[in-house]
Design an enzyme around this catalytic site. Structure first.
Site, mmCIF file in Angstrom:
data_model
loop_
_atom_site.group_PDB
_atom_site.id
_atom_site.type_symbol
_atom_site.label_atom_id
_atom_site.label_comp_id
_atom_site.label_asym_id
_atom_site.label_seq_id
_atom_site.Cartn_x
_atom_site.Cartn_y
_atom_site.Cartn_z
ATOM 1 N N GLN A 103 5.775 -0.206 -3.660
ATOM 2 C CA GLN A 103 4.700 -0.375 -2.697
ATOM 3 C C GLN A 103 5.195 -1.215 -1.516
ATOM 4 O O GLN A 103 5.571 -2.379 -1.681
ATOM 5 C CB GLN A 103 3.474 -1.036 -3.326
ATOM 6 C CG GLN A 103 2.264 -0.957 -2.389
ATOM 7 C CD GLN A 103 1.077 -1.768 -2.856
ATOM 8 O OE1 GLN A 103 1.169 -2.987 -2.964
ATOM 9 N NE2 GLN A 103 -0.038 -1.108 -3.117
ATOM 10 N N TYR A 185 -4.689 -6.012 4.584
ATOM 11 C CA TYR A 185 -3.392 -6.367 5.134
ATOM 12 C C TYR A 185 -3.131 -5.600 6.431
ATOM 13 O O TYR A 185 -4.023 -4.952 6.965
ATOM 14 C CB TYR A 185 -2.305 -6.161 4.076
ATOM 15 C CG TYR A 185 -2.489 -7.083 2.890
ATOM 16 C CD1 TYR A 185 -2.479 -8.470 3.058
ATOM 17 C CD2 TYR A 185 -2.708 -6.584 1.609
ATOM 18 C CE1 TYR A 185 -2.678 -9.332 1.989
ATOM 19 C CE2 TYR A 185 -2.911 -7.436 0.529
ATOM 20 C CZ TYR A 185 -2.890 -8.806 0.723
ATOM 21 O OH TYR A 185 -3.104 -9.660 -0.333
ATOM 22 N N ARG A 232 -2.136 3.873 -0.176
ATOM 23 C CA ARG A 232 -3.253 3.161 -0.801
ATOM 24 C C ARG A 232 -4.276 2.760 0.252
ATOM 25 O O ARG A 232 -3.924 2.180 1.289
ATOM 26 C CB ARG A 232 -2.756 1.903 -1.523
ATOM 27 C CG ARG A 232 -3.842 1.301 -2.437
ATOM 28 C CD ARG A 232 -3.389 0.015 -3.077
ATOM 29 N NE ARG A 232 -4.040 -0.186 -4.362
ATOM 30 C CZ ARG A 232 -4.295 -1.383 -4.908
ATOM 31 N NH1 ARG A 232 -3.960 -2.485 -4.257
ATOM 32 N NH2 ARG A 232 -4.871 -1.491 -6.079
ATOM 33 N N GLY A 323 -5.089 -2.207 -13.621
ATOM 34 C CA GLY A 323 -4.396 -3.396 -13.171
ATOM 35 C C GLY A 323 -4.299 -4.455 -14.254
ATOM 36 O O GLY A 323 -3.364 -4.465 -15.052
ATOM 37 N N ARG A 324 -5.292 -5.356 -14.311
ATOM 38 C CA ARG A 324 -5.236 -6.470 -15.263
ATOM 39 C C ARG A 324 -4.984 -6.048 -16.708
ATOM 40 O O ARG A 324 -4.268 -6.763 -17.423
ATOM 41 C CB ARG A 324 -6.521 -7.304 -15.162
ATOM 42 C CG ARG A 324 -6.552 -8.201 -13.934
ATOM 43 C CD ARG A 324 -7.817 -9.038 -13.889
ATOM 44 N NE ARG A 324 -8.998 -8.211 -13.705
ATOM 45 C CZ ARG A 324 -9.481 -7.854 -12.528
ATOM 46 N NH1 ARG A 324 -8.895 -8.255 -11.418
ATOM 47 N NH2 ARG A 324 -10.560 -7.094 -12.438
#
Length: 365
Positions: A103, A185, A232, A323-324
């Site tokens: 990424q 971002y 993404r 994810g987590r």
């Protein structure tokens, strides 16, 4: 559904040119275990190797340049040392039968002068300070520094940084790259009219606001081939601080998805929530976004096993990113397949540190 009834979630898939063993992706997870120079240690080799049963590993967000860095101890991909460190990771993943993409990340205004070369101000589409927090070398948190607006003639230089990082990712043995155009971002700062107040060809209309993100994707596709490039997006995600949304997310991101859909990319990866940890897409139609894009779609944001099975079965998603759960369950795919309980992660070890909470979570066996 009984364990013996195999869901499409565990079936083979081609996502662009990448053939994956199942529809479970590991979402990018910042863990802050690299050196301050952005070089990964042997711990990262083991961390990714342990999770290689995922159909697709999406690396943690990886800085394309020193300017692109916004958090201490995050990995980078622009020097020979970075390439060599990541090569050990990709080799380990491939030896374990997995696939991994890098990424590519530039944080834009989400940075601090102490992380920039010679204490320079962070850069952004417009000089609007962020209300997020950043993690510094002293392992303290601070608010991002006031950014300066990029000059029009500087934007092609960042485009070259993306191309250089894409080449480095290829040299490091990745199977493809994901362009990080989400989570407030740099590229998303260009997309949203709340953070892009420019009056040149990169600001104003939606066509202008998506111009730079689209140029980045096209440039990276020149290096890799479009069918090994993913993107993404997070149309309704707010940062922890005060990052506002676009005034018309459905129209803005719908137009961007339409343009991306014409490039023949590997996939579109969407964070389907307002904040991380909430699967709540109120007011935004991700099914319409997927249809507008037209290609492979990875859904992400607090999916559980049944939600993931249903998403793939219904055609809402081609893959689902977790994810987590991957932090504390290196064998997550097997646990999902067998419908076994998931271990809970230790939040105190999410960021920074060593092996504890990183490579020491046990598997079922």
């Amino acid at each position: 559904m009984s364990v013996n009834q195999q869901s499409d979630l565990f079936s083979l898939l081609s996502i662009g040119a990448i053939k994956v063993a199942n529809r479970v992706a590991m979402a990018p997870l910042t863990r802050s275990r690299a050196t301050m120079e952005g070089v990964h240690s042997e711990l990262a080799v083991e961390y990714y190797r342990q999770r290689a049963s995922a159909g697709l590993l999406i690396s943690e967000a990886t800085n394309i340049s020193r300017q692109g860095r916004g958090y201490a101890f995050t990995p980078s991909i622009y020097t020979p040392e970075h390439v060599a460190a990541w090569r050990r990771v990709t080799d380990a993943v491939h030896e374990a039968g997995g696939k991994i993409v890098c990424q590519l990340w530039h944080v834009g205004r989400m940075s601090h002068v102490s992380l920039q070369e010679n204490g320079a101000a962070p850069v952004a589409p417009s000089a609007i300070q962020a209300g997020e927090v950043v993690f510094l070398e002293s392992q303290t948190l601070d608010t991002p520094s006031m950014p300066r607006a990029l000059r029009t003639e500087e934007i092609p230089l960042i485009l070259e940084d993306y191309k250089h990082a894409a080449r480095c990712a290829k040299d490091a043995g990745f199977d493809g790259v994901e362009v990080h155009s989400a989570n407030c971002y740099l590229l998303e700062q260009f997309i949203r009219d709340s953070t892009n107040l420019r009056t040149d060809q990169y600001g104003g209309s939606v066509e202008n606001r998506i111009r730079f993100p689209l140029e980045v994707v096209q440039a990276v596709a020149q290096i890799w081939g479009a069918d090994r490039v993913g993107v993404r997006l997070s149309p309704i995600t707010r940062a922890v601080g005060d990052t506002p949304l676009d005034s018309n997310p459905q129209a803005t991101y719908g137009y961007f998805a339409q343009q991306l859909g014409q490039l023949g990319l590997a996939y579109l990866h969407c964070v389907e929530g307002q904040t991380q940890g909430e699967n709540e897409a109120s007011g935004f139609d991700f099914k319409a976004l997927h249809a507008t894009y037209g290609g492979r779609y990875i859904a992400n944001n607090s999916y559980d096993r049944q939600m993931a099975i249903d998403a793939v079965a219904s055609g809402h998603a081609d893959m689902v990113a977790f994810g987590r759960p991957f932090i504390s369950n290196p064998d997550l795919v097997e646990r999902l397949r067998l419908d076994r309980p998931l271990a809970e992660p230790d939040r105190n070890t999410f960021y920074g540190g060593g092996a504890a909470g990183y490579t020491d979570y046990p598997t079922l066996s």
